[in-house]
Design a protein around this motif. Structure first.
Motif, PDB file in Angstrom:
ATOM      1  N   LEU A 103      11.062   8.648   4.160  1.00 34.89           N
ATOM      2  CA  LEU A 103      10.383   7.173   4.147  1.00 34.89           C
ATOM      3  C   LEU A 103       9.628   6.783   5.331  1.00 34.89           C
ATOM      4  CD1 LEU A 103      10.274   4.372   2.562  1.00 34.89           C
ATOM      5  CD2 LEU A 103      12.385   3.707   3.783  1.00 34.89           C
ATOM      6  N   ARG A 104      10.057   7.210   6.558  1.00 40.17           N
ATOM      7  CA  ARG A 104       9.189   7.150   7.696  1.00 40.17           C
ATOM      8  C   ARG A 104       8.022   7.595   7.599  1.00 40.17           C
ATOM      9  NH1 ARG A 104      12.654   9.361  11.072  1.00 40.17           N
ATOM     10  NH2 ARG A 104      13.996   7.632  11.116  1.00 40.17           N
ATOM     11  N   ALA A 105       7.788   8.814   7.144  1.00 38.41           N
ATOM     12  CA  ALA A 105       6.658   9.787   6.834  1.00 38.41           C
ATOM     13  C   ALA A 105       5.562   8.933   5.836  1.00 38.41           C
ATOM     14  CB  ALA A 105       6.828  10.990   6.675  1.00 38.41           C
ATOM     15  N   ILE A 106       6.222   8.412   4.901  1.00 38.01           N
ATOM     16  CA  ILE A 106       5.468   7.891   3.833  1.00 38.01           C
ATOM     17  C   ILE A 106       4.823   6.533   4.365  1.00 38.01           C
ATOM     18  CG2 ILE A 106       5.419   6.957   1.378  1.00 38.01           C
ATOM     19  CD1 ILE A 106       7.643   9.169   1.025  1.00 38.01           C
ATOM     20  N   SER A 107       5.756   5.658   4.776  1.00 39.47           N
ATOM     21  CA  SER A 107       5.422   4.506   5.226  1.00 39.47           C
ATOM     22  C   SER A 107       4.704   4.159   6.609  1.00 39.47           C
ATOM     23  CB  SER A 107       6.517   3.499   4.832  1.00 39.47           C
ATOM     24  OG  SER A 107       7.753   3.671   5.703  1.00 39.47           O
ATOM     25  N   GLY A 108       4.715   5.152   7.229  1.00 39.84           N
ATOM     26  CA  GLY A 108       4.198   4.919   8.443  1.00 39.84           C
ATOM     27  C   GLY A 108       5.224   4.266   9.452  1.00 39.84           C
TER      28      GLY A 108
ATOM     29  N   ASP B  22       0.665  -1.273  -0.074  1.00 38.26           N
ATOM     30  CA  ASP B  22       0.121   0.057  -0.013  1.00 38.26           C
ATOM     31  C   ASP B  22       0.965   1.255   0.045  1.00 38.26           C
ATOM     32  OD1 ASP B  22       1.006  -0.829   2.312  1.00 38.26           O
ATOM     33  OD2 ASP B  22      -0.922  -0.059   3.523  1.00 38.26           O
ATOM     34  N   HIS B  23       1.979   1.050   0.496  1.00 39.04           N
ATOM     35  CA  HIS B  23       3.053   2.425   0.237  1.00 39.04           C
ATOM     36  C   HIS B  23       3.918   2.345  -0.898  1.00 39.04           C
ATOM     37  CE1 HIS B  23       2.182   1.930   4.795  1.00 39.04           C
ATOM     38  NE2 HIS B  23       1.689   2.962   4.444  1.00 39.04           N
ATOM     39  N   PHE B  24       3.882   1.169  -1.861  1.00 43.00           N
ATOM     40  CA  PHE B  24       4.628   1.190  -2.894  1.00 43.00           C
ATOM     41  C   PHE B  24       4.873   2.325  -3.874  1.00 43.00           C
ATOM     42  CE2 PHE B  24       5.728  -0.770  -7.115  1.00 43.00           C
ATOM     43  CZ  PHE B  24       7.018  -1.393  -6.935  1.00 43.00           C
ATOM     44  N   GLY B  25       3.659   2.662  -4.171  1.00 43.78           N
ATOM     45  CA  GLY B  25       3.538   3.574  -5.050  1.00 43.78           C
ATOM     46  C   GLY B  25       4.099   5.089  -4.810  1.00 43.78           C
ATOM     47  N   ARG B  26       3.693   5.573  -3.474  1.00 44.16           N
ATOM     48  CA  ARG B  26       4.077   6.554  -3.107  1.00 44.16           C
ATOM     49  C   ARG B  26       5.667   6.541  -2.812  1.00 44.16           C
ATOM     50  NH1 ARG B  26       0.708   7.993   2.144  1.00 44.16           N
ATOM     51  NH2 ARG B  26       0.652   5.412   2.504  1.00 44.16           N
ATOM     52  N   VAL B  27       6.218   5.523  -2.372  1.00 45.45           N
ATOM     53  CA  VAL B  27       7.741   5.585  -2.541  1.00 45.45           C
ATOM     54  C   VAL B  27       8.439   5.825  -3.595  1.00 45.45           C
ATOM     55  CG1 VAL B  27       9.860   4.012  -1.719  1.00 45.45           C
ATOM     56  CG2 VAL B  27       7.626   4.305  -0.536  1.00 45.45           C
TER      57      VAL B  27
END
Length: 800
Positions: A765-770, A683-688
């Protein structure tokens, strides 16, 4: 400055707590130094990607060899070689540690090295003094980015003999088959040769159920099986030497898949090895028909053929096991002794002779109680406490205070260090990493011109910088002294004073974090640091050019003219610069590589002065003030006016090269790039991916780590003549890979990105992936930038 430094060191010694870990109950009696036969010495390093198990294997070796009674753990911070507070806090190796180990008839000088690229200088220095290396591979991950990096470091220092140890075969997903294919795919060696095979379980049903684990190891050379029990004990059984006895053997049940595979595996080993050994080929040709006849070839014949082939770097022996569970450690220790080179196997060392004292300083560190400690290897003669030493690099006499054998954080005072051995000298005041020391009586002896008799050690280029600001004026001198003292212990840390501020340059952000922590915790100085900035490079802009230029100077009222002919061009595709010249390639009038200024044995040579002048200009471009790199400079000819000292050539070569580069104009700007491996949930793949592309990242293969090879266009080595065990040999890997594909919970992204845009990637990355994403970052060298990015960089450094 010297007085302030000594005051700082004394104050630091009084105030700081002891940094070395102390576990006296765990150590068995240290063996006293005895004269050693050079044939039985093995100077070896353990090298690998981070988290591949180097320190765990080191701990297992120390426990197996009875050096310690209780093995420590990286997780609990109780290992022998990771004794710095920062190492135990972070669970990583920061500095290399050397321990003498006695195993059977051999004496091992074992060096555990860091796996993180930010501490690559430690691997550089260790690679320079060892004759062999054990390269670990995490058998779940296969060859990783830094595996390739440390392999290239071993190549750079011509480490002649190596073993591969496939570690962590007890973990789910581990694969002997895939790990061996990754060795070929990443072009580590064209002929990896498994000499041991794992036994996942002695119960055949576990293979069908893909049960993870490791219960035993089969030694194909000595034709024996090791079986470990839950309590850590093991049985060692010689396998039958005839086909009839092998069929009736009870060690493997009749339905066990390995039962019918072991004999073909031994046949493949011997036939592949015979391609490199005439003696073994003759033995095989004389055998009766049938594979079972291969069981009758003596162990000594096979080991002799293996050793000869390893010394010629024709094959790469592959071992396996689990360092955490001490499985395979005994076997690895045996084959290190059997196969890796001794000091007497090194032809360049033996050619020097064992009677002339020659010593290489491969590491320098500071200890609050012992003072400056210089780690050395003896390349000739015998070093005693009464020896008189002369530093050929610094042109300084040195006095020995004590000689030590260092056992990680423990030490033993000795009276001598013999040929081929590794030890520590206390009391050297001027010596730095890479310096050559000889007998004080050999100061005026003739030595080859152009370079050291012993090759020095080149620090990797810095890629990240930060400013250091003292808290007050009274702290300025202690901060400066502490920085220069720390730079002496770590040559990859560069310190300079620019326009009234102190700048430190390192190999990465983690490197600078450790430096800052050591300054505060160990040296007790008060300071602040500025934001991280990456280090840029400029390269040559013009077409190939060949010219002769003149330089005039006034000397005691007399006009002197120096003529210098140079050839300049940018490095072409496939050409590699010299690390000693910061990635440039500098040659003399015969086309031979010119030694860097610090590497000249005769500093009064005209060529030494030319090297000084060229290095001065190459370190500071006249158009951008950035270091120059990826450039070829050929010195075709020069002349020195009658009566003039050759030192005039230093100024002439510097001015002529600077003047020419200024006329040509600013060339392309290069910045350091990194390769990223990012693990995130679906679920975080695209945003990264969006974040990486917005910050100049270039996506590589999203499914295969093969994209992390430093040369993406290189084809894998062929598996012709290479025995590749079947995939079912590690049954859990098949089930694990299928489960991951079906669940599709985790995705891995491989990317190439400019380091300058990735300095805050951890926070992003911490912010994007929780907080669930993880990443690894590896140095990918310098690359030219686009014109818009070039303008950004010039504005950043105040040149636009």
């Amino acid at each position: 400055m010297a007085c302030n430094l000594h005051r700082l060191l004394r104050a630091w010694s009084r105030q700081q707590p002891r940094c070395q870990g102390s576990h006296p109950r765990r150590y068995l009696a240290v063996q006293s130094a005895q004269p050693q036969d050079p044939n039985d010495i093995r100077n070896i390093a353990l090298v690998a990607h981070i988290d591949s198990g180097k320190t765990t294997l080191t701990e297992s070796i120390l426990h197996t060899s009875n050096y310690i009674s209780t093995p420590g753990s990286v997780d609990t911070g109780s290992t022998t070689t990771d004794f710095l507070p920062a190492e135990r806090e972070r669970g990583i190796t920061i500095q290399s540690a050397s321990i003498p180990v006695k195993w059977k008839r051999w004496n091992y000088n074992l060096i555990d090295t860091p796996g993180h690229a930010d501490f690559g200088m430690e691997v550089e220095s260790a690679s320079r003094v060892v004759d062999g290396a054990v390269v670990l591979i995490d058998s779940v991950e296969g060859v990783e980015a830094q595996t390739k990096g440390v392999w290239e470091q071993l190549n750079r220092y011509n480490v002649p003999t190596r073993l591969l140890f496939l570690n962590k075969l007890d973990r789910p997903g581990a694969s002997f088959h895939s790990s061996l294919l990754s060795v070929l795919g990443n072009r580590l060696h064209p002929k990896p040769m498994p000499i041991t095979l794992p036994v996942a379980s002695f119960n055949p049903k576990d293979y069908g159920a893909a049960e993870p684990g490791l219960q035993g190891i089969v030694d194909l050379v000595k034709w024996e099986t090791w079986r470990w029990h839950v309590d850590g004990t093991y049985d060692r059984l010689r396998l039958p030497r005839s086909a009839e006895d092998f069929e009736n053997d009870s060690f493997f049940p009749s339905s066990h898949p390995l039962r019918t595979h072991l004999l073909p595996a031994r046949v493949a080993l011997l036939e592949n090895l015979s391609m490199f050994s005439e003696d073994l080929m003759e033995k095989i040709l004389a055998l009766p028909a049938g594979n079972s006849s291969y069981l009758n070839i003596e162990d000594e014949v096979i080991i002799s053929s293996l050793r000869s082939s390893v010394l010629r770097n024709e094959i790469l022996p592959v071992l396996c096991g689990s360092a955490l569970k001490h499985m395979g450690t005994d076997i690895a220790l045996d084959y290190v002794g059997h196969l890796l080179a001794s000091p007497k196997d090194m032809t360049d060392v033996v050619a020097v002779g064992q009677s002339i004292l020659q010593v290489l300083a491969w590491k320098v560190c500071w200890d609050k109680r012992k003072g400056w400690m210089t780690f050395v290897r003896i390349y000739g003669g015998t070093l005693s406490r009464q020896s008189s030493l002369y530093n050929k690099t610094r042109k300084q006499r040195e006095r020995i205070s004590k000689l030590l054998l260092l056992y990680a954080s423990q030490s033993e005072e000795v009276d001598f260090l013999s040929f081929g051995s590794v030890g520590v000298i206390l009391g050297l005041r001027h010596t730095r990493t890479g310096d050559t020391l000889v007998s004080g009586h050999a100061v005026n002896s003739d030595l080859p011109e152009g370079a050291h008799v012993l090759r020095d050690i080149t620090p990797p280029p810095a890629v990240v910088s930060a400013s250091v600001i003292a808290q007050s004026l009274t702290e300025l001198q202690p901060v400066e002294d502490a920085l220069f003292a720390l730079a002496r212990t770590d040559p990859s840390l560069r310190v300079e004073s620019l326009e009234g501020q102190l700048l430190i340059h390192g190999l990465g952000t983690l490197h600078l974090e450790i430096v800052e922590g050591r300054l505060r915790d160990e040296w007790g100085v008060q300071f602040q640091t500025g934001p991280r900035r990456v280090t840029y490079r400029e390269t040559f802009a013009g077409d190939d050019m060949k010219f002769t230029s003149h330089w005039n100077t006034d000397h005691h009222g007399k006009l002197l003219t120096v003529a210098l002919s140079l050839e300049l061009r940018a490095l072409r595709v496939g050409e590699v610069g010299d690390p000693q010249w910061d990635g440039n390639w500098v040659v003399d009038d015969e086309g031979k590589t010119l030694a860097a200024p610090a590497s000249w044995n005769d500093q009064r040579s005209p060529w030494a002065y030319i090297a000084q002048g060229l290095a001065s200009t190459l370190s500071n471009s006249p158009t951008s003030s950035l270091p120059l790199s990826a450039m070829r400079v050929a010195v075709l000819s020069f002349n020195v006016p009658d009566g003039a000292h050759p030192s005039i050539l230093a100024g002439a070569s510097s001015v002529i090269l600077r003047r020419t580069l200024s006329d040509v104009g600013m060339g392309p700007i290069m910045e350091p790039f990194v390769r990223l491996k990012v693990d995130v949930t679906e679920d975080h793949f695209g945003r990264v991916i969006k974040d990486l592309t917005e910050h100049g990242g270039e996506l590589l293969n999203l499914a295969s780590q093969e994209s992390l090879t430093l040369d993406d266009d290189a084809l894998p080595f062929s598996n012709d003549g290479v025995y590749i065990p079947p995939a079912w040999l590690s049954p859990s890997s098949i089930a694990t890979s299928s489960a991951v594909t079906m669940s599709n919970l985790k995705r891995t992204i491989y990317a190439l990105a400019p380091l300058g845009k990735m300095l805050d990637f951890s926070n992003r990355l911490r912010a994007i992936s929780g907080g669930h994403g993880t990443f690894e970052m590896f140095n990918a060298g310098f690359r030219p930038v686009s014109e818009p990015r070039k303008l950004e960089i010039l504005k950043e450094i105040g040149r636009a």
